[in-house]
Design a protein around this motif. Structure first.
Motif, PDB file in Angstrom:
ATOM      1  N   ALA A   1       0.864  -1.181   0.000  1.00  0.00           N
ATOM      2  CA  ALA A   1       0.000   0.000   0.000  1.00  0.00           C
ATOM      3  C   ALA A   1       0.894   1.222   0.000  1.00  0.00           C
ATOM      4  N   ASP A   2       0.846   2.007  -1.103  1.00  0.00           N
ATOM      5  CA  ASP A   2       1.740   3.160  -1.266  1.00  0.00           C
ATOM      6  C   ASP A   2       3.196   2.745  -1.043  1.00  0.00           C
ATOM      7  N   ASN A   3       3.559   1.605  -1.622  1.00  0.00           N
ATOM      8  CA  ASN A   3       4.912   1.036  -1.586  1.00  0.00           C
ATOM      9  C   ASN A   3       5.344   0.513  -0.222  1.00  0.00           C
ATOM     10  N   ASP A   4       4.445   0.552   0.768  1.00  0.00           N
ATOM     11  CA  ASP A   4       4.747  -0.053   2.068  1.00  0.00           C
ATOM     12  C   ASP A   4       4.373  -1.533   2.030  1.00  0.00           C
ATOM     13  N   THR A   5       5.291  -2.375   2.455  1.00  0.00           N
ATOM     14  CA  THR A   5       5.064  -3.823   2.421  1.00  0.00           C
ATOM     15  C   THR A   5       4.012  -4.229   3.445  1.00  0.00           C
ATOM     16  N   LEU A   6       3.068  -5.066   2.993  1.00  0.00           N
ATOM     17  CA  LEU A   6       1.988  -5.514   3.876  1.00  0.00           C
ATOM     18  C   LEU A   6       2.003  -7.030   4.079  1.00  0.00           C
ATOM     19  N   PHE A   7       3.076  -7.690   3.717  1.00  0.00           N
ATOM     20  CA  PHE A   7       3.156  -9.128   3.943  1.00  0.00           C
ATOM     21  C   PHE A   7       4.380  -9.445   4.788  1.00  0.00           C
ATOM     22  N   GLY A   8       4.363 -10.606   5.408  1.00  0.00           N
ATOM     23  CA  GLY A   8       5.455 -11.014   6.289  1.00  0.00           C
ATOM     24  C   GLY A   8       4.942 -11.355   7.669  1.00  0.00           C
TER      25      GLY A   8
ATOM     26  N   VAL B   1      -1.376  -3.263   9.414  1.00  0.00           N
ATOM     27  CA  VAL B   1      -2.021  -3.445   8.110  1.00  0.00           C
ATOM     28  C   VAL B   1      -3.245  -2.539   7.997  1.00  0.00           C
ATOM     29  N   VAL B   2      -4.083  -2.568   9.033  1.00  0.00           N
ATOM     30  CA  VAL B   2      -5.302  -1.775   9.019  1.00  0.00           C
ATOM     31  C   VAL B   2      -4.985  -0.284   8.901  1.00  0.00           C
ATOM     32  N   SER B   3      -3.966   0.164   9.616  1.00  0.00           N
ATOM     33  CA  SER B   3      -3.620   1.587   9.594  1.00  0.00           C
ATOM     34  C   SER B   3      -3.162   2.039   8.211  1.00  0.00           C
ATOM     35  N   LYS B   4      -2.559   1.137   7.433  1.00  0.00           N
ATOM     36  CA  LYS B   4      -2.123   1.478   6.081  1.00  0.00           C
ATOM     37  C   LYS B   4      -3.294   1.573   5.110  1.00  0.00           C
ATOM     38  N   LEU B   5      -4.344   0.780   5.363  1.00  0.00           N
ATOM     39  CA  LEU B   5      -5.485   0.756   4.454  1.00  0.00           C
ATOM     40  C   LEU B   5      -6.539   1.797   4.816  1.00  0.00           C
ATOM     41  N   LYS B   6      -6.618   2.157   6.099  1.00  0.00           N
ATOM     42  CA  LYS B   6      -7.567   3.184   6.527  1.00  0.00           C
ATOM     43  C   LYS B   6      -7.010   4.570   6.218  1.00  0.00           C
ATOM     44  N   GLY B   7      -7.908   5.557   6.196  1.00  0.00           N
ATOM     45  CA  GLY B   7      -7.480   6.930   5.975  1.00  0.00           C
ATOM     46  C   GLY B   7      -8.672   7.830   5.756  1.00  0.00           C
ATOM     47  N   GLN B   8      -8.426   9.081   5.518  1.00  0.00           N
ATOM     48  CA  GLN B   8      -9.497  10.049   5.334  1.00  0.00           C
ATOM     49  C   GLN B   8     -10.284   9.750   4.058  1.00  0.00           C
TER      50      GLN B   8
ATOM     51  N   LYS C   1      -6.500   8.710  -1.760  1.00  0.00           N
ATOM     52  CA  LYS C   1      -6.216   7.547  -2.600  1.00  0.00           C
ATOM     53  C   LYS C   1      -5.089   6.717  -2.007  1.00  0.00           C
ATOM     54  N   VAL C   2      -5.121   5.425  -2.283  1.00  0.00           N
ATOM     55  CA  VAL C   2      -4.045   4.534  -1.880  1.00  0.00           C
ATOM     56  C   VAL C   2      -3.728   3.626  -3.067  1.00  0.00           C
ATOM     57  N   ASP C   3      -2.440   3.523  -3.392  1.00  0.00           N
ATOM     58  CA  ASP C   3      -1.979   2.686  -4.500  1.00  0.00           C
ATOM     59  C   ASP C   3      -1.622   1.301  -3.971  1.00  0.00           C
ATOM     60  N   LEU C   4      -2.302   0.297  -4.487  1.00  0.00           N
ATOM     61  CA  LEU C   4      -2.114  -1.074  -4.027  1.00  0.00           C
ATOM     62  C   LEU C   4      -1.451  -1.917  -5.119  1.00  0.00           C
ATOM     63  N   LYS C   5      -0.592  -2.819  -4.692  1.00  0.00           N
ATOM     64  CA  LYS C   5      -0.099  -3.857  -5.586  1.00  0.00           C
ATOM     65  C   LYS C   5      -0.789  -5.149  -5.180  1.00  0.00           C
ATOM     66  N   VAL C   6      -1.479  -5.747  -6.143  1.00  0.00           N
ATOM     67  CA  VAL C   6      -2.352  -6.889  -5.873  1.00  0.00           C
ATOM     68  C   VAL C   6      -1.941  -8.086  -6.722  1.00  0.00           C
ATOM     69  N   TYR C   7      -1.907  -9.261  -6.095  1.00  0.00           N
ATOM     70  CA  TYR C   7      -1.671 -10.511  -6.829  1.00  0.00           C
ATOM     71  C   TYR C   7      -2.976 -11.300  -6.875  1.00  0.00           C
ATOM     72  N   ARG C   8      -3.393 -11.649  -8.114  1.00  0.00           N
ATOM     73  CA  ARG C   8      -4.608 -12.447  -8.297  1.00  0.00           C
ATOM     74  C   ARG C   8      -4.198 -13.889  -8.578  1.00  0.00           C
ATOM     75  N   LYS C   9      -4.414 -14.736  -7.578  1.00  0.00           N
ATOM     76  CA  LYS C   9      -3.992 -16.133  -7.674  1.00  0.00           C
ATOM     77  C   LYS C   9      -4.703 -16.872  -8.799  1.00  0.00           C
ATOM     78  N   SER C  10      -6.006 -16.626  -8.952  1.00  0.00           N
ATOM     79  CA  SER C  10      -6.791 -17.371  -9.945  1.00  0.00           C
ATOM     80  C   SER C  10      -6.314 -17.128 -11.374  1.00  0.00           C
ATOM     81  N   GLU C  11      -5.669 -15.966 -11.610  1.00  0.00           N
ATOM     82  CA  GLU C  11      -5.168 -15.642 -12.947  1.00  0.00           C
ATOM     83  C   GLU C  11      -3.653 -15.574 -12.983  1.00  0.00           C
ATOM     84  N   ASN C  12      -3.018 -15.799 -11.821  1.00  0.00           N
ATOM     85  CA  ASN C  12      -1.560 -15.780 -11.696  1.00  0.00           C
ATOM     86  C   ASN C  12      -0.963 -14.501 -12.301  1.00  0.00           C
TER      87      ASN C  12
END
Length: 544
Positions: free
Chosen positions: A140-147, A155-162, A166-177
């Motif tokens: 989320a905004d280049n902050d790592t959310l796994f580990g 994690v919640v604090s990175k996703l919550k906000g006013q 906007k928040v830029d997410l990097k998402v992996y979709r397993k079903s489509e790899n």
């Protein structure tokens, strides 16, 4: 397992009711700050002591922590429901009672050290941005959310906000790899207090409320409106496990069922000042059958509604004796982001009874031990085991005898289930075993459920023996022992209910579980009896 559950269940009850410690009603507090906080020797003594420690003590000391301990010790000498809320907890508690927060609109698990989406809120920010169940949110905004060392709160604090940010997410979709970059605009995310609603019979609706927050009345009215459009002329109001909340919201909800000018409750403060609350013309469900479900974890605002209806001879209270909290708190800011919820009055039901169970100032352990005594005394199994005092006997306008002290005793008693039945409830609600198992099941093959509509799933889907055996192994791996095959039908229903919740909505899940709910079944029996009596009276009147 049976022996183990006999210890687990009462412990869970005691832990659950403790939630009510943090929730109370709000009253108008008329004293001005100038009047409340004038200088006196007692306050000077505490201030001077803190200053001495700050400036003269030989070692560096965190005086903030000393103040927190002092405040807690002072409140510990009062009643069990006057509590201190530190600054670190205020935001979460405030959001919970407000009923919404700024966020991206997903529910998720930390699955194998990675955020994995369970469900997106329909038409919410993530839903609009194309995020789907099963997606992994990696940054989320280049902050790592796994580990493994990432705390859930972080994690919640990175996703919550006013709202609107906007928040830029990097998402992996397993079903489509595949990896995706997704920008989500935060919006208001509701924290639902109306947990579920649906039609139990063609003319009877069901609404489950889990607390009384700022948004609860609006949620209730919306659910009631939809149920009435579906034909609801009777209602089941489920207040089980509801620890309470805002007094004003409870008054509004009780008003829905009571005729104009009926007394809802009255409060009395330290100075003996009495404030009464009466029903208005705004009620949308007056003169209609209503059944209120309560249990040993129904407290505070839940008891206000049950008591108001019972004392006015409205509806039927079904279940087990409620918790017994008849004190009202007001939240007051302490100036540094922390607050105190201080008991400012007692409330009384329309007949004049206080349902507050006894306590001794400063002996809070004994207060909760009395709750455990209810379990050990057998009153959760038999209504005859409930101890009542003749001195606390009151009579309603129609001559029904009701009792004060230690909670609301229902009109119709429904005993607690067996240890194994309650163990299944605990695995569902407290330990989240069913939810976690279903999530992992869906992770293996979500596509097999893509073609189901809600109705097709409700009517046609069956949990097979293979999935049932997989659940048994899942639970055994967590060192839980149970006669699974004796509870096979209920376990399969709960697996189906949790699949329904993750694929569709909590309403469908609650409807599936309802077939195994002893209180709901009791209401159906009562309703059938009332219907039979009404039909006989109608036939008799025709003959006359």
């Amino acid at each position: 397992m049976e022996k183990k559950n006999s210890y687990i269940w009462p412990t869970l009850l005691a832990l659950a009711v403790a939630i009510g410690v943090f929730i109370g009603g709000k009253l108008h507090f008329n004293d001005t700050p100038e009047k409340l906080f004038t200088t006196n020797s007692k306050k000077d003594k505490l201030n001077r002591l803190i200053d001495y420690i700050d400036y003269e003590y030989v070692d560096d000391i965190d005086t903030d922590s000393i103040v927190d301990v002092t405040v807690n010790n002072i409140l510990g000498k009062l009643d069990p429901h006057s509590v201190y809320i530190p600054k670190s907890e205020m935001e979460e508690i405030s959001e919970n009672m407000k009923g919404d927060f700024g966020g991206i609109g997903v529910s998720f698990y930390m699955y194998r050290d990675t955020i994995t989406v369970i469900r997106t809120i329909k038409n919410g920010p993530s839903y609009i941005s194309g995020i789907k169940p099963g997606d992994r949110i990696l940054t989320a905004d280049n902050d790592t959310l796994f580990g493994r060392r990432i705390a859930n709160s972080e994690v919640v604090s990175k996703l919550k906000g006013q709202v609107g940010t906007k928040v830029d997410l990097k998402v992996y979709r397993k079903s489509e790899n595949k990896m995706m970059d997704v920008t989500v605009t935060r919006n208001k995310i509701p924290i639902k207090s109306v947990e579920a609603y649906y039609m139990v019979t063609p003319d009877m609706g069901f609404i489950k409320i889990n607390r009384f927050a700022e948004s609860t009345f609006k949620e209730f009215k919306d659910a009631l409106r939809k149920l009435k459009l579906r034909g609801a002329k009777k209602l089941i109001l489920d207040l089980r496990d509801n620890p309470g909340g805002y007094l004003g919201i409870a008054e509004k909800l009780a008003d829905e069922f009571l005729e104009d000018d009926k007394l809802i409750l009255y409060t009395k403060n330290k100075k003996g000042r009495i404030k009464k609350a009466f029903a208005t013309k705004k009620g949308d469900f007056e003169n209609k059958p209503v059944y209120v479900l309560i249990n040993e974890r129904s407290a505070s605002a839940s008891e206000i509604i049950a008591g108001a209806l019972q004392d006015n001879d409205i509806g039927t209270i079904v279940g087990r004796r409620s918790f017994g909290k008849g004190l009202v708190q007001r939240e007051m800011d302490l100036g540094d982001g922390s607050a105190v919820r201080l008991t400012v009055s007692r409330y009384y039901t329309p007949t004049g009874r206080s349902i507050q169970k006894s306590y001794k100032n400063g002996e809070h352990k004994d207060y909760y031990q009395k709750f455990m005594e209810r379990y050990n005394s057998g009153e959760l199994i038999s209504v005859d085991s409930i101890k009542v005092a003749d001195s606390l006997k009151f009579v309603t306008p129609k001559g029904k005898v009701v009792y004060g002290g230690g909670g609301i005793i229902p009109d119709v008693f429904v005993p607690i289930g067996s240890n194994e039945e309650e163990a299944i409830e605990s695995m569902d609600d407290t330990y989240q075993f069913f939810s976690r198992f279903v999530f992992e099941h869906l992770e293996k093959d979500r596509k097999r459920y893509f073609d189901y509509t809600r109705n097709e799933f409700m009517e046609g889907y069956r949990v097979d023996d293979i999935l049932f055996d997989e659940f048994i192994q899942f639970v055994l791996n967590r060192k839980i022992r149970l006669d699974f095959y004796a509870q096979e039908e209920k376990i399969k229903a709960y697996i189906k209910a949790n699949i329904a919740e993750q694929l569709f909505s909590p309403n469908i899940s609650a409807q599936i579980k309802g077939d195994f709910d002893s209180m709901l079944q009791k209401v159906k029996e009562l309703d059938a009896i009332d219907l039979d009596i009404s039909e006989k009276m109608e036939i008799s009147q025709r003959k006359d």
